[in-house]
Design an enzyme around this catalytic site. Structure first.
Site, short mmCIF file in Angstrom:
data_model
loop_
_atom_site.label_atom_id
_atom_site.label_comp_id
_atom_site.label_asym_id
_atom_site.label_seq_id
_atom_site.Cartn_x
_atom_site.Cartn_y
_atom_site.Cartn_z
N SER A 33 0.86 -1.18 0.00
CA SER A 33 0.00 0.00 0.00
C SER A 33 0.91 1.24 0.00
O SER A 33 2.13 1.11 0.07
CB SER A 33 -0.86 0.01 1.26
OG SER A 33 -0.01 0.22 2.38
N LYS A 34 0.30 2.40 -0.05
CA LYS A 34 1.09 3.65 -0.04
C LYS A 34 2.01 3.71 1.17
O LYS A 34 3.16 4.11 1.07
CB LYS A 34 0.14 4.85 -0.01
CG LYS A 34 -0.49 5.13 -1.35
CD LYS A 34 -0.34 6.61 -1.70
CE LYS A 34 -0.52 6.84 -3.18
NZ LYS A 34 -1.89 6.58 -3.64
N ARG A 35 1.46 3.30 2.31
CA ARG A 35 2.23 3.34 3.55
C ARG A 35 3.49 2.47 3.45
O ARG A 35 4.53 2.76 4.00
CB ARG A 35 1.33 2.84 4.68
CG ARG A 35 1.97 2.70 6.04
CD ARG A 35 0.89 2.31 7.05
NE ARG A 35 0.20 1.08 6.66
CZ ARG A 35 0.63 -0.14 6.97
NH1 ARG A 35 1.74 -0.30 7.65
NH2 ARG A 35 -0.05 -1.21 6.60
N GLY A 94 5.13 1.90 0.66
CA GLY A 94 6.06 2.31 -0.38
C GLY A 94 5.52 2.15 -1.79
O GLY A 94 6.27 2.24 -2.75
#
Ligand code: GLU
Length: 474
Positions: A242-244, A246
């Protein structure tokens, strides 16, 4: 067909070049370089609703930043629609595909009944063996491929091994829609064939597509390229990226101050290894990479490892080269444009002189910019909180003496001369060296950490150093 390897990277321009896409591009690139072949670039812009020029530009920019070059001009899949159409019609002529006139309502009923029986939604083949003369007047049918009904289709995958798909699960899928537009499944096969692709390397989310695509290759009598489906990247905790974790566009990594070479080294090691080698140059990766050595298991993305690796690459790089990359990256770094605006030849020379000390303390170009900020600061310097604490108490008195000691340096203004003067002063005054060096650092840089204080003095030069110290004692 020649033996030369031809790979391709085939992004859909619906967003940035994300980190998984960059790794796919890297593996294609490495394999083509390793074998002395080519890597082509195809922009899969067939989905007009979701494809944008901005996304195409961002993907090309991301690849260029990483140095993942492609051969020839990028191919637009959309522009090749007439060719996709022609092949679909050719398959009808060959009796390998047929027009289907099932209405949306009929198709929905088919799906409903499959669902009711707990089966996957499949087309029931109702137009497969009908005579074309039965076509409803004026209707424009879709073209469906005749998929084999029995046996199995085996994808001989260089990473996954032989993956078997029972043919009863492959229905007669559409290759050309009734509006005359090709489906993605069909376009990919025609393009890969026409572009002479010998090796398809892509994410394993395309593995089931591979079986369907083989049906089209076989129907046309075309060679099936060697397939390699590489495992997706997961987060450090094993969950989907996910974005968190990377899952960002590569330009975000540029803004975070990672070197292209370090990011490539990190990505190459996500799912591929060469013995125990962790630190690799691009030349090493090209020399060592083989698609057959890619692991089957999902790789985990770990920011801490990337950062550590980036620090190693920065320290290994020669200073002139690092300076070039640093300057080229300034426009993208936080606070970078302000540095770029003040970067005249003098400061460039100062920066180069300070780099050996700066890079020891920085794991990213952002940290390097932060460490170098003292070179670009305007007097009187902003003093951060920790530095202010170093200037409290009796520190100002000590600094006053240090100022005098430095001022009396008569020969060349070098790190050695500054060190000798400060040591002599500390000894004479009964101060520990740190009690002099710390406030001096605070006055010279506005911070509590910096490269060695004598190097800082040397880099700043006599006039600027003395003025910065004087600013803190007046
Ligand atoms: N355009 C597809 C994607 O971005 C890749 C298709 C392929 O590599 O065959 O996922």
């Amino acid at each position: 067909m020649s033996d030369k390897v031809v790979t391709r990277f085939a992004p859909s321009p619906t967003g940035f070049l994300h980190i998984g896409g960059a790794r796919t591009a890297l593996f294609n690139w490495l394999y083509s370089k390793h074998t002395g072949g080519k890597m082509l670039l195809r922009i899969e812009d067939t989905d007009r609703g979701r494809s944008t020029d901005a996304a195409t530009a961002a993907i090309l920019d991301g690849l260029s930043w990483l140095g993942l070059t492609w051969d020839g001009e990028p191919v637009s899949q959309f522009e090749r629609a007439p060719r996709h159409r022609a092949v679909a019609e050719e398959l009808v002529r060959l009796g390998k595909a047929y027009y289907c006139y099932a209405t949306p309502a009929e198709l929905e009923a088919m799906r409903e009944s499959a669902r009711a029986k707990g089966l996957p939604p499949r087309y029931d083949g109702r137009w497969r063996d009908r005579d074309p003369s039965e076509a409803p007047a004026g209707a424009k049918g879709a073209i469906r491929i005749k998929a084999p009904a029995d046996g199995e289709t085996v994808v001989h995958d260089l990473v996954q091994g032989d993956v078997r798909f029972p043919n009863k699960d492959l229905d007669d899928f559409i290759i050309l829609r009734s509006d005359g537009n090709p489906t993605y499944m069909h376009a990919v096969v025609v393009d890969d064939h026409d572009m002479g692709i010998t090796h398809i390397i892509r994410g394993d989310d395309h593995l089931t597509n591979a079986a369907r695509q083989m049906v089209i290759y076989r129907a046309m009598g075309w060679d099936v390229p060697a397939m390699s489906h590489i495992p997706l990247i997961h987060g450090a905790d094993g969950a989907k990226l996910s974005k968190r974790h990377g899952a960002l566009g590569v330009e975000a990594y540029r803004a975070m101050g990672y070197l292209p070479e370090a990011l490539l080294n990190y990505l190459a090691r996500l799912g591929w290894s060469h013995g125990d080698d962790e630190i690799m140059s691009i030349a090493d990766m090209i020399a060592w990479f083989d698609i057959g050595d890619v692991n089957k298991g999902a790789a985990r993305f770990d920011f801490a490892k990337l950062e550590a690796l980036n620090g190693v690459h920065m320290r290994r790089m020669n200073d002139a080269e690092l300076l070039d990359i640093f300057i080229a990256t300034l426009p993208y770094l936080e606070g970078g444009p302000a540095i770029a605006a003040r970067l005249d030849d003098t400061r460039k020379a100062q920066l180069l002189a300070a780099l050996p000390g700066l890079k020891e303390r920085a794991k990213t170009l952002v940290e390097l910019a932060d460490g170098a900020a003292f070179l670009f600061a305007e007097r009187p310097l902003p003093i951060d909180e920790k530095a202010a604490a170093l200037l409290g108490g009796g520190a100002r008195e000590i600094l006053r003496g240090a100022h005098v000691a430095l001022k009396t340096i008569s020969g060349d203004w070098t790190a050695e001369a500054a060190e000798a003067a400060i040591r002599e002063y500390a000894l004479a005054g009964g101060h520990k060296l740190g009690a002099v060096a710390q406030p001096l650092r605070a006055a010279l840089t506005g911070k509590s950490t910096s490269p060695g204080v004598f190097d800082v003095l040397a880099v700043l030069g006599r006039e600027e150093s003395l003025a910065r110290v004087a600013d803190q004692i007046d």
